[in-house]
Design an enzyme around this catalytic site. Structure first.
Site, short mmCIF file in Angstrom:
data_model
loop_
_atom_site.label_atom_id
_atom_site.label_comp_id
_atom_site.label_asym_id
_atom_site.label_seq_id
_atom_site.Cartn_x
_atom_site.Cartn_y
_atom_site.Cartn_z
N HIS A 110 0.86 -1.19 0.00
CA HIS A 110 0.00 0.00 0.00
C HIS A 110 0.89 1.23 0.00
CE1 HIS A 110 -3.66 2.37 0.82
NE2 HIS A 110 -2.83 3.15 1.50
N CYS A 111 0.72 2.08 -1.01
CA CYS A 111 1.51 3.30 -1.14
C CYS A 111 0.72 4.46 -0.54
CB CYS A 111 1.83 3.57 -2.61
SG CYS A 111 2.73 5.12 -2.88
N PHE A 112 1.25 5.04 0.52
CA PHE A 112 0.54 6.14 1.18
C PHE A 112 0.62 7.44 0.38
CE2 PHE A 112 1.29 3.24 4.72
CZ PHE A 112 0.04 3.24 5.34
N GLY A 115 -2.12 7.00 -1.82
CA GLY A 115 -3.34 6.65 -1.12
C GLY A 115 -4.03 5.45 -1.72
#
Length: 263
Positions: A110-112, A115
């Site tokens: 998951h790439c913050f 998002g």
């Protein structure tokens, strides 16, 4: 969980703010300083070449950034019943993301900053996003170093000149020898350098996993993958039109993942 969801909102806003600041500095500081050279030809002036190259890098970085968000991995509703009973998902590459609250196929991480989850649908755009973000930041750092060198008459011929620039500039800023705008550019130099190296390292690590036919989730869980030729692994992610994707932000046209999604 609340902290992760808050980070999922703050990180994209941080990236967009850095992009806006970079664009403003390029447009109002770096480009005008290059146009002041009277010996430059009008057709191939340094300002025109610099502007065209920066526009190419930033357009590819932001274009792939939008595609990463737009082409988010599909939610596999078939696994939701298994998750409710705490049973494993049918495929070892599936994973339930607590931030996105959905199950994705061939989940990587998951790439913050986007998002969004990174999976089979947007892996190609994510790698290109990291690549062009790294190039845009490092190129902006080089342009900023040239600007600071011309404005403050500082020579960067010595290898340690860049490392000692920040502490020297801070002392000169409080003494009034360095303006606030110049100090801001110096701080941005180190930020561009850090982001550029981080994105370059992450891009190289992601390419290594693609060559092996693995995802970060599979490596973290110790899931074994069958050995395949590295060319086939690359083609599965980047497709046959990989050169066009390097020049223009586009979806996974011609890749194996896009063909599976069409079916």
């Amino acid at each position: 969980m609340l902290a992760l969801r808050l980070l999922n909102v703050v990180a994209p806003a941080y990236f967009l703010c850095i992009s806006l600041v970079t664009f403003v500095l390029q447009l109002f500081l770096f480009l005008p300083s290059m146009r002041e050279d009277p010996a430059a030809a009008r057709l191939f002036s340094p300002a025109l070449l610099h502007g065209a190259l920066f526009l190419f890098l930033s357009a590819n970085a932001l274009g792939n950034y939008v595609l990463v968000i737009q082409n988010s991995p599909d939610d596999l509703g078939a696994c939701q019943g298994a998750l409710a009973t705490k049973a494993p998902c049918p495929s070892p590459s599936t994973h339930f993301c607590r931030v996105c609250a959905r199950v994705t196929l061939r989940h990587d991480h998951h790439c913050f900053f986007t998002g969004n989850c990174i999976g089979s649908r947007n892996m190609r755009n994510f790698v290109l996003f990291c690549l062009y973000t790294s190039l845009a930041c490092l190129y902006s750092m080089v342009a900023g170093v040239a600007y600071i060198s011309a404005v403050l008459s500082i020579s960067f011929a010595h290898p340690l000149a860049f490392l000692t620039l920040l502490p020297t500039s801070i002392s000169q800023f409080f003494s009034g020898a360095v303006l606030g705008s110049e100090m801001f550019v110096i701080l941005m130099l180190y930020l561009w350098f850090a982001i550029g190296l981080a994105c370059a390292g992450f891009c190289c690590h992601q390419l290594l996993l693609i060559l092996r036919g693995q995802t970060r989730h599979q490596v973290r869980k110790g899931v074994a993958v069958r050995a395949r030729p590295w060319r086939k692994n690359l083609q599965e992610v980047f497709g046959k039109r990989w050169l066009l994707g390097l020049l223009v932000p586009m979806f996974n046209v011609g890749s194996e993942s896009s063909k599976q999604q069409d079916k």
